[in-house]
Design a protein around this motif. Structure first.
Motif, PDB file in Angstrom:
ATOM      1  N   PHE A 162      44.960  62.700  17.361  1.00 54.33           N
ATOM      2  CA  PHE A 162      45.055  64.041  16.786  1.00 54.33           C
ATOM      3  C   PHE A 162      43.967  64.275  15.753  1.00 54.33           C
ATOM      4  N   GLN A 163      43.566  65.544  15.671  1.00 52.31           N
ATOM      5  CA  GLN A 163      42.686  66.019  14.613  1.00 52.31           C
ATOM      6  C   GLN A 163      43.535  66.913  13.714  1.00 52.31           C
ATOM      7  N   ILE A 164      43.257  66.858  12.431  1.00 50.70           N
ATOM      8  CA  ILE A 164      43.993  67.705  11.503  1.00 50.70           C
ATOM      9  C   ILE A 164      43.047  68.201  10.420  1.00 50.70           C
ATOM     10  N   TRP A 165      43.212  69.458  10.052  1.00 48.22           N
ATOM     11  CA  TRP A 165      42.435  70.066   8.982  1.00 48.22           C
ATOM     12  C   TRP A 165      43.371  70.265   7.804  1.00 48.22           C
ATOM     13  N   VAL A 166      43.049  69.633   6.674  1.00 49.93           N
ATOM     14  CA  VAL A 166      43.896  69.641   5.488  1.00 49.93           C
ATOM     15  C   VAL A 166      43.193  70.429   4.390  1.00 49.93           C
ATOM     16  N   SER A 167      43.910  71.323   3.762  1.00 52.64           N
ATOM     17  CA  SER A 167      43.348  72.143   2.695  1.00 52.64           C
ATOM     18  C   SER A 167      42.774  71.268   1.583  1.00 52.64           C
ATOM     19  N   ASP A 168      41.553  71.576   1.156  1.00 49.55           N
ATOM     20  CA  ASP A 168      40.880  70.829   0.090  1.00 49.55           C
ATOM     21  C   ASP A 168      41.168  71.539  -1.235  1.00 49.55           C
ATOM     22  N   GLY A 169      42.183  71.054  -1.937  1.00 46.18           N
ATOM     23  CA  GLY A 169      42.578  71.682  -3.187  1.00 46.18           C
ATOM     24  C   GLY A 169      43.848  71.056  -3.718  1.00 46.18           C
ATOM     25  N   PRO A 170      44.458  71.661  -4.728  1.00 47.99           N
ATOM     26  CA  PRO A 170      45.658  71.076  -5.349  1.00 47.99           C
ATOM     27  C   PRO A 170      46.880  71.100  -4.443  1.00 47.99           C
ATOM     28  N   GLN A 171      46.853  71.897  -3.382  1.00 49.79           N
ATOM     29  CA  GLN A 171      47.959  71.948  -2.427  1.00 49.79           C
ATOM     30  C   GLN A 171      47.431  71.520  -1.055  1.00 49.79           C
ATOM     31  N   PRO A 172      47.493  70.218  -0.745  1.00 54.16           N
ATOM     32  CA  PRO A 172      46.900  69.698   0.495  1.00 54.16           C
ATOM     33  C   PRO A 172      47.758  69.999   1.722  1.00 54.16           C
ATOM     34  N   LEU A 173      47.777  71.257   2.123  1.00 53.63           N
ATOM     35  CA  LEU A 173      48.596  71.695   3.242  1.00 53.63           C
ATOM     36  C   LEU A 173      47.850  71.557   4.561  1.00 53.63           C
ATOM     37  N   PRO A 174      48.559  71.301   5.655  1.00 48.90           N
ATOM     38  CA  PRO A 174      47.897  71.308   6.963  1.00 48.90           C
ATOM     39  C   PRO A 174      47.558  72.734   7.361  1.00 48.90           C
ATOM     40  N   LEU A 175      46.340  72.926   7.873  1.00 45.45           N
ATOM     41  CA  LEU A 175      45.887  74.248   8.287  1.00 45.45           C
ATOM     42  C   LEU A 175      45.754  74.361   9.804  1.00 45.45           C
ATOM     43  N   ARG A 176      45.464  73.254  10.435  1.00 43.32           N
ATOM     44  CA  ARG A 176      45.313  73.239  11.899  1.00 43.32           C
ATOM     45  C   ARG A 176      45.509  71.812  12.391  1.00 43.32           C
ATOM     46  N   ILE A 177      46.048  71.672  13.594  1.00 42.98           N
ATOM     47  CA  ILE A 177      46.193  70.352  14.203  1.00 42.98           C
ATOM     48  C   ILE A 177      45.946  70.471  15.700  1.00 42.98           C
ATOM     49  N   VAL A 178      45.318  69.458  16.264  1.00 41.22           N
ATOM     50  CA  VAL A 178      45.087  69.379  17.709  1.00 41.22           C
ATOM     51  C   VAL A 178      45.529  67.998  18.170  1.00 41.22           C
ATOM     52  N   LEU A 179      46.513  67.964  19.061  1.00 44.04           N
ATOM     53  CA  LEU A 179      46.997  66.708  19.619  1.00 44.04           C
ATOM     54  C   LEU A 179      46.432  66.534  21.023  1.00 44.04           C
ATOM     55  N   THR A 180      45.970  65.330  21.340  1.00 42.24           N
ATOM     56  CA  THR A 180      45.496  65.012  22.684  1.00 42.24           C
ATOM     57  C   THR A 180      46.318  63.852  23.223  1.00 42.24           C
ATOM     58  N   TYR A 181      46.999  64.092  24.349  1.00 44.24           N
ATOM     59  CA  TYR A 181      47.852  63.058  24.955  1.00 44.24           C
ATOM     60  C   TYR A 181      47.007  62.271  25.943  1.00 44.24           C
ATOM     61  N   ARG A 182      46.358  61.255  25.423  1.00 45.05           N
ATOM     62  CA  ARG A 182      45.317  60.580  26.192  1.00 45.05           C
ATOM     63  C   ARG A 182      45.861  59.782  27.371  1.00 45.05           C
ATOM     64  N   ASP A 183      47.150  59.384  27.344  1.00 46.06           N
ATOM     65  CA  ASP A 183      47.708  58.595  28.439  1.00 46.06           C
ATOM     66  C   ASP A 183      48.414  59.456  29.473  1.00 46.06           C
ATOM     67  N   TYR A 184      48.410  60.777  29.267  1.00 45.46           N
ATOM     68  CA  TYR A 184      49.070  61.680  30.205  1.00 45.46           C
ATOM     69  C   TYR A 184      48.026  62.274  31.135  1.00 45.46           C
ATOM     70  N   LYS A 185      48.403  62.519  32.371  1.00 46.64           N
ATOM     71  CA  LYS A 185      47.460  63.026  33.367  1.00 46.64           C
ATOM     72  C   LYS A 185      46.743  64.271  32.864  1.00 46.64           C
ATOM     73  N   GLY A 186      45.423  64.250  32.924  1.00 42.76           N
ATOM     74  CA  GLY A 186      44.621  65.388  32.492  1.00 42.76           C
ATOM     75  C   GLY A 186      44.402  65.466  30.993  1.00 42.76           C
ATOM     76  N   GLN A 187      44.979  64.532  30.244  1.00 50.66           N
ATOM     77  CA  GLN A 187      44.875  64.507  28.780  1.00 50.66           C
ATOM     78  C   GLN A 187      45.092  65.905  28.180  1.00 50.66           C
ATOM     79  N   PRO A 188      46.281  66.476  28.372  1.00 48.61           N
ATOM     80  CA  PRO A 188      46.538  67.816  27.839  1.00 48.61           C
ATOM     81  C   PRO A 188      46.531  67.820  26.320  1.00 48.61           C
ATOM     82  N   GLN A 189      46.291  68.989  25.763  1.00 47.02           N
ATOM     83  CA  GLN A 189      46.274  69.144  24.317  1.00 47.02           C
ATOM     84  C   GLN A 189      47.359  70.122  23.866  1.00 47.02           C
ATOM     85  N   PHE A 190      47.786  69.912  22.631  1.00 54.71           N
ATOM     86  CA  PHE A 190      48.666  70.845  21.928  1.00 54.71           C
ATOM     87  C   PHE A 190      47.930  71.240  20.667  1.00 54.71           C
TER      88      PHE A 190
END
Length: 243
Positions: A162-190
């Motif tokens: 997975f890739q994740i973008w975390v806010s750079d500041g006093p509140q480190p909140l997740p802003l975006r995430i991309v999951l890649t299921y590498r062992d699943y056929k076609g390596q689908p993403q969420f």
């Protein structure tokens, strides 16, 4: 990965985000998500959903889902009862539930076999789960996302990258995430974007109270309810079934 003079400590940033999420007493946000569905032809189709989430720790949760086909679903936990509603079928199910949000999500995903993508991010056990599941973390770049400065990280688990973008500041909140299921056929993403963060939302009890429509039919959880949002079979990795 080890930090260098020019690259911050990626694991420390990821764990800082996890600890901040786990300790924040209440918050609300919207999750704009999309996932790949691999067809028999090998073609990938994208389906989307919007979720509105409100958390009041330790034991109140509200999730509203609008899928790309117009179907709507709800999940509510008020500290005593776990309720799920399928607007498309106009049915609902309820289960007595003690404990905190972690316990409720473990029941919902693990025992009742329902699906709630990224449920793990809502739990207080998120830091422990990351420590156990995330094998490597790398710092990709310092960037800007949705007009805000952010850390772009990449991580690898046993079966999911997975890739994740975390806010750079006093509140480190997740802003975006991309999951890649590498062992699943076609390596689908969420993929998911987290927007409209509010760390002081209205969390009165009424927000988490479930009131079924007058013509809604009550069924058992293990009967066909439809999922909160459909996902590839391999997509349970961050659903929180083992917090």
């Amino acid at each position: 990965a080890e930090p260098t003079a020019s690259a911050p400590d990626a694991r420390a940033i990821l764990m800082g985000m996890a600890q901040f999420m786990a300790k924040t007493p209440r918050y609300s946000m919207r999750v704009l998500s999309a996932y790949d569905s691999l067809q028999d032809t090998g073609e990938k189709l994208e389906f989307a959903a919007i979720r509105r989430i409100t958390v009041r720790r330790p034991d109140h949760l509200r999730v509203e889902v609008e899928e790309s086909n117009g179907e709507t679903n709800q999940l509510l936990f008020d500290g005593k009862t776990l309720s799920a509603f399928s607007g498309d079928e106009n049915v609902y199910a309820q289960s007595k539930q003690a404990g905190d949000i972690d316990a409720a999500l473990k029941t919902f995903v693990g025992d009742l076999k329902m699906r709630l993508p990224l449920a793990l991010l809502l739990t207080e056990s998120l830091p422990r789960a990351f420590e156990r599941r995330v094998k490597t973390v790398d710092y990709v770049e310092s960037t800007t996302i949705f007009g805000a400065p952010a850390h772009h990280l990449s991580a690898r688990g046993d079966t999911v990258d997975f890739q994740i973008w975390v806010s750079d500041g006093p509140q480190p909140l997740p802003l975006r995430i991309v999951l890649t299921y590498r062992d699943y056929k076609g390596q689908p993403q969420f993929r998911a974007q987290f927007v409209d963060w509010n760390l002081a939302p209205d969390t009165v009890d009424a927000v988490f109270a479930f009131k079924p429509p007058k013509d809604a039919r009550k069924i058992q959880f293990l009967a066909r309810m439809g999922s909160m949002v459909a996902l590839p079979p391999a997509a349970e990795s961050l659903e929180g079934e083992q917090p």
